[in-house]
Design a protein around this motif. Structure first.
Motif, PDB file in Angstrom:
ATOM      1  N   PHE A 234      20.106 -28.987 -14.850  1.00 52.65           N
ATOM      2  CA  PHE A 234      20.064 -28.627 -16.266  1.00 52.65           C
ATOM      3  C   PHE A 234      21.484 -28.462 -16.802  1.00 52.65           C
ATOM      4  CE2 PHE A 234      15.712 -27.420 -15.163  1.00 52.65           C
ATOM      5  CZ  PHE A 234      15.004 -27.831 -16.277  1.00 52.65           C
ATOM      6  N   LYS A 235      22.373 -27.913 -15.961  1.00 56.98           N
ATOM      7  CA  LYS A 235      23.752 -27.685 -16.397  1.00 56.98           C
ATOM      8  C   LYS A 235      24.447 -29.003 -16.718  1.00 56.98           C
ATOM      9  CE  LYS A 235      26.193 -24.356 -14.500  1.00 56.98           C
ATOM     10  NZ  LYS A 235      26.852 -23.451 -13.528  1.00 56.98           N
ATOM     11  N   GLU A 236      24.188 -30.030 -15.912  1.00 56.81           N
ATOM     12  CA  GLU A 236      24.764 -31.355 -16.190  1.00 56.81           C
ATOM     13  C   GLU A 236      24.329 -31.863 -17.557  1.00 56.81           C
ATOM     14  OE1 GLU A 236      24.637 -34.556 -13.155  1.00 56.81           O
ATOM     15  OE2 GLU A 236      23.787 -33.015 -11.851  1.00 56.81           O
ATOM     16  N   LEU A 237      23.121 -31.516 -17.929  1.00 55.82           N
ATOM     17  CA  LEU A 237      22.544 -32.014 -19.177  1.00 55.82           C
ATOM     18  C   LEU A 237      22.846 -31.103 -20.368  1.00 55.82           C
ATOM     19  CD1 LEU A 237      19.109 -33.173 -17.713  1.00 55.82           C
ATOM     20  CD2 LEU A 237      21.116 -34.583 -18.219  1.00 55.82           C
ATOM     21  N   GLY A 238      23.640 -30.058 -20.113  1.00 61.67           N
ATOM     22  CA  GLY A 238      24.081 -29.205 -21.217  1.00 61.67           C
ATOM     23  C   GLY A 238      23.317 -27.913 -21.395  1.00 61.67           C
ATOM     24  N   TYR A 239      22.471 -27.552 -20.422  1.00 67.18           N
ATOM     25  CA  TYR A 239      21.680 -26.323 -20.533  1.00 67.18           C
ATOM     26  C   TYR A 239      22.030 -25.395 -19.363  1.00 67.18           C
ATOM     27  CZ  TYR A 239      19.221 -29.491 -23.620  1.00 67.18           C
ATOM     28  OH  TYR A 239      18.937 -30.398 -24.615  1.00 67.18           O
ATOM     29  N   ASP A 240      22.588 -24.243 -19.691  1.00 67.29           N
ATOM     30  CA  ASP A 240      23.066 -23.316 -18.659  1.00 67.29           C
ATOM     31  C   ASP A 240      21.881 -22.586 -18.039  1.00 67.29           C
ATOM     32  OD1 ASP A 240      24.610 -21.802 -17.018  1.00 67.29           O
ATOM     33  OD2 ASP A 240      25.361 -20.459 -18.578  1.00 67.29           O
ATOM     34  N   MET A 241      21.233 -23.264 -17.129  1.00 64.52           N
ATOM     35  CA  MET A 241      19.993 -22.761 -16.557  1.00 64.52           C
ATOM     36  C   MET A 241      20.004 -22.956 -15.044  1.00 64.52           C
ATOM     37  SD  MET A 241      16.196 -23.655 -17.878  1.00 64.52           S
ATOM     38  CE  MET A 241      14.761 -23.448 -16.857  1.00 64.52           C
ATOM     39  N   VAL A 242      20.154 -21.858 -14.317  1.00 66.09           N
ATOM     40  CA  VAL A 242      20.132 -21.863 -12.859  1.00 66.09           C
ATOM     41  C   VAL A 242      19.190 -20.757 -12.408  1.00 66.09           C
ATOM     42  CG1 VAL A 242      21.463 -21.515 -10.740  1.00 66.09           C
ATOM     43  CG2 VAL A 242      22.501 -22.699 -12.683  1.00 66.09           C
ATOM     44  N   GLY A 243      18.252 -21.093 -11.556  1.00 59.74           N
ATOM     45  CA  GLY A 243      17.334 -20.060 -11.080  1.00 59.74           C
ATOM     46  C   GLY A 243      16.101 -20.642 -10.430  1.00 59.74           C
ATOM     47  N   GLY A 244      15.251 -19.755 -10.050  1.00 62.30           N
ATOM     48  CA  GLY A 244      14.017 -20.127  -9.371  1.00 62.30           C
ATOM     49  C   GLY A 244      13.433 -18.900  -8.729  1.00 62.30           C
ATOM     50  N   ALA A 245      12.763 -19.074  -7.621  1.00 65.93           N
ATOM     51  CA  ALA A 245      12.199 -17.951  -6.876  1.00 65.93           C
ATOM     52  C   ALA A 245      13.158 -17.596  -5.748  1.00 65.93           C
ATOM     53  CB  ALA A 245      10.820 -18.310  -6.324  1.00 65.93           C
ATOM     54  N   TYR A 246      13.784 -16.426  -5.866  1.00 63.43           N
ATOM     55  CA  TYR A 246      14.706 -15.949  -4.830  1.00 63.43           C
ATOM     56  C   TYR A 246      13.918 -15.161  -3.791  1.00 63.43           C
ATOM     57  CZ  TYR A 246      18.459 -17.074  -8.120  1.00 63.43           C
ATOM     58  OH  TYR A 246      19.303 -17.728  -8.970  1.00 63.43           O
ATOM     59  N   ARG A 247      14.266 -15.353  -2.526  1.00 66.10           N
ATOM     60  CA  ARG A 247      13.517 -14.687  -1.455  1.00 66.10           C
ATOM     61  C   ARG A 247      14.463 -13.926  -0.534  1.00 66.10           C
ATOM     62  NH1 ARG A 247      11.118 -19.508  -2.554  1.00 66.10           N
ATOM     63  NH2 ARG A 247       9.004 -19.289  -3.389  1.00 66.10           N
ATOM     64  N   GLY A 248      13.999 -12.720  -0.193  1.00 70.26           N
ATOM     65  CA  GLY A 248      14.788 -11.868   0.671  1.00 70.26           C
ATOM     66  C   GLY A 248      13.921 -11.143   1.669  1.00 70.26           C
ATOM     67  N   VAL A 249      14.515 -10.170   2.342  1.00 76.05           N
ATOM     68  CA  VAL A 249      13.827  -9.364   3.335  1.00 76.05           C
ATOM     69  C   VAL A 249      14.108  -7.897   3.029  1.00 76.05           C
ATOM     70  CG1 VAL A 249      13.660  -8.779   5.782  1.00 76.05           C
ATOM     71  CG2 VAL A 249      13.972 -11.167   5.089  1.00 76.05           C
ATOM     72  N   ALA A 250      13.067  -7.084   3.085  1.00 83.14           N
ATOM     73  CA  ALA A 250      13.191  -5.654   2.806  1.00 83.14           C
ATOM     74  C   ALA A 250      12.593  -4.843   3.944  1.00 83.14           C
ATOM     75  CB  ALA A 250      12.492  -5.302   1.492  1.00 83.14           C
ATOM     76  N   VAL A 251      12.925  -3.554   3.952  1.00 80.14           N
ATOM     77  CA  VAL A 251      12.381  -2.601   4.926  1.00 80.14           C
ATOM     78  C   VAL A 251      11.975  -1.339   4.172  1.00 80.14           C
ATOM     79  CG1 VAL A 251      13.732  -3.445   6.884  1.00 80.14           C
ATOM     80  CG2 VAL A 251      14.695  -1.694   5.382  1.00 80.14           C
ATOM     81  N   PRO A 252      11.177  -0.474   4.786  1.00 74.89           N
ATOM     82  CA  PRO A 252      10.895   0.818   4.156  1.00 74.89           C
ATOM     83  C   PRO A 252      12.193   1.540   3.793  1.00 74.89           C
ATOM     84  CG  PRO A 252       9.435   0.485   6.013  1.00 74.89           C
ATOM     85  CD  PRO A 252      10.427  -0.652   6.042  1.00 74.89           C
ATOM     86  N   LYS A 253      12.177   2.231   2.678  1.00 78.00           N
ATOM     87  CA  LYS A 253      13.400   2.814   2.130  1.00 78.00           C
ATOM     88  C   LYS A 253      14.057   3.813   3.071  1.00 78.00           C
ATOM     89  CE  LYS A 253      14.997   3.887  -2.510  1.00 78.00           C
ATOM     90  NZ  LYS A 253      14.571   4.163  -3.914  1.00 78.00           N
ATOM     91  N   SER A 254      13.271   4.533   3.867  1.00 82.92           N
ATOM     92  CA  SER A 254      13.822   5.564   4.745  1.00 82.92           C
ATOM     93  C   SER A 254      14.357   5.009   6.066  1.00 82.92           C
ATOM     94  CB  SER A 254      12.762   6.625   5.039  1.00 82.92           C
ATOM     95  OG  SER A 254      11.612   6.041   5.642  1.00 82.92           O
ATOM     96  N   THR A 255      14.354   3.700   6.235  1.00 84.05           N
ATOM     97  CA  THR A 255      14.939   3.087   7.433  1.00 84.05           C
ATOM     98  C   THR A 255      16.417   3.478   7.527  1.00 84.05           C
ATOM     99  OG1 THR A 255      13.429   1.206   7.256  1.00 84.05           O
ATOM    100  CG2 THR A 255      15.398   0.900   8.607  1.00 84.05           C
ATOM    101  N   PRO A 256      16.912   3.876   8.698  1.00 81.83           N
ATOM    102  CA  PRO A 256      18.320   4.265   8.834  1.00 81.83           C
ATOM    103  C   PRO A 256      19.270   3.173   8.352  1.00 81.83           C
ATOM    104  CG  PRO A 256      17.105   4.881  10.798  1.00 81.83           C
ATOM    105  CD  PRO A 256      16.167   4.063   9.960  1.00 81.83           C
ATOM    106  N   GLU A 257      20.345   3.594   7.708  1.00 83.74           N
ATOM    107  CA  GLU A 257      21.323   2.653   7.160  1.00 83.74           C
ATOM    108  C   GLU A 257      21.873   1.719   8.236  1.00 83.74           C
ATOM    109  OE1 GLU A 257      22.698   2.199   3.780  1.00 83.74           O
ATOM    110  OE2 GLU A 257      20.663   3.000   3.627  1.00 83.74           O
ATOM    111  N   GLU A 258      22.121   2.239   9.411  1.00 81.59           N
ATOM    112  CA  GLU A 258      22.689   1.411  10.468  1.00 81.59           C
ATOM    113  C   GLU A 258      21.727   0.306  10.882  1.00 81.59           C
ATOM    114  OE1 GLU A 258      25.651   0.008  12.894  1.00 81.59           O
ATOM    115  OE2 GLU A 258      25.745   1.540  11.333  1.00 81.59           O
ATOM    116  N   VAL A 259      20.433   0.618  10.867  1.00 88.18           N
ATOM    117  CA  VAL A 259      19.424  -0.391  11.204  1.00 88.18           C
ATOM    118  C   VAL A 259      19.376  -1.466  10.119  1.00 88.18           C
ATOM    119  CG1 VAL A 259      16.972  -0.804  11.644  1.00 88.18           C
ATOM    120  CG2 VAL A 259      18.066   1.246  12.550  1.00 88.18           C
TER     121      VAL A 259
END
Length: 318
Positions: A234-259
């Motif tokens: 889209f950017k090549e065609l003049g439309y500043d549009m970058v994105g999609g479905a971003y995927r990550g990994v999460a853990v329970p909030k109380s998980t130790p920081e070091e882990v």
């Protein structure tokens, strides 16, 4: 010597109590990886590609499980009730975990989700059947400008990445199209191929599987996707549009920081594995590296983008 032994014992007991000992040899046993969607989707495919590399790096099994329902909200609402030792991890998706709590009460808030790493995204792609009258993105835009609201565009659900993409596209291109949500990527793509809609917002991963039956007009990536070298961004065609479905990994909030940091390090090693990168790119994924210490800035940027889009989508901030 006896005093040293007692001190060492005390330090070990303290470390075990605080979770540090767990982190020192993490992982020391199988890790359960919960995917908040059904098997076969992009989240599952990416996890299956991560799995053998995880096991090569750590020497421990990565057990993929599924907890589908409510567009992922069923799993995310239960995340913080799971054991917080680093041995239960969960896939997360953007914009889902930002837009869902804004739109309604889904049992969790965005800040409840403790993401430790974002590793890829599937760029939005605007698609049409091969026999479509639209040969280029300009063809579609010109028609949409001349016929406001007539161009129907399918997508994988409401408040999804495809929904956001259609809203942003209409605004950037100065057109009005009609978004038709479906229950997922597969039925949304089928609607394009079957002529139920004139075009669709999908992902590069889904477009690959359709081969010559489909034409991709543009992709929402910073640069051309290796699996679609002839398709402009889209950017090549003049439309500043970058994105999609971003995927990550999460853990329970109380998980130790070091882990959390140890888990992020393992995922970062996977993301730099050449064979993993090739398989991801061949499948239409774009690999990104957002380790734990960079997650806050990454999330802040995404939240600002999606909150702006939410206003155009008519989503009231809760």
């Amino acid at each position: 010597m006896k005093l040293k032994a007692l001190l060492a014992s005390a330090v070990f007991a303290f470390a075990a109590a605080t979770g540090v000992a767990v982190a020192q040899d993490y992982p020391s046993k199988p890790v359960n990886y919960i995917i908040p969607f059904n098997a076969g989707g992009e989240s599952d495919i990416a996890a299956r590609l991560q799995q053998p590399v995880w096991e090569k790096i750590t020497g421990k099994p990565l057990v993929i499980q599924y907890m589908a329902g409510a567009g992922g909200a069923q799993a995310w609402s239960q995340l913080n009730g799971l054991e917080a030792d680093g041995y239960t991890i969960m896939g997360t998706n953007l914009p889902h975990i930002i837009l869902q709590p804004m739109a309604q009460n889904v049992g969790y808030k965005t800040d409840d989700i403790s993401n430790v790493y974002f590793f890829q995204y599937t760029p939005d792609a605007i698609i049409v059947p091969k026999n479509s009258q639209f040969k280029t993105l300009k063809d579609l835009i010109d028609y949409a400008k001349a016929n406001p609201g007539i161009v129907t565009v399918s997508g994988s659900g409401t408040n999804s990445a495809n929904d956001v993409a259609q809203t942003r596209f209409d605004k950037l291109a100065g057109v009005t199209t009609t978004y038709i949500p479906f229950s997922g990527t597969s039925p949304s793509t089928a609607a394009v191929l079957g002529g139920q809609v004139m075009a669709g917002f999908s992902y590069t991963t889904a477009a690959i599987t359709q081969g010559d039956a489909m034409r991709v007009l543009a992709v929402a990536a910073d640069k051309r996707v290796p699996s679609f070298p002839d398709v402009p961004t889209f950017k090549e065609l003049g439309y500043d549009m970058v994105g999609g479905a971003y995927r990550g990994v999460a853990v329970p909030k109380s998980t130790p920081e070091e882990v959390k940091k140890q888990l992020s390090d393992v995922l970062d090693k996977i993301n730099h594995d050449p064979d993993f990168i090739k398989k991801m790119e061949d499948g239409g994924f774009v690999v990104i590296n957002v380790p734990y210490d960079q997650v806050p800035d990454f999330m802040a940027k995404r939240k600002a983008e999606y909150e702006a889009a939410a206003k155009d989508m008519g989503i009231a901030k809760k």
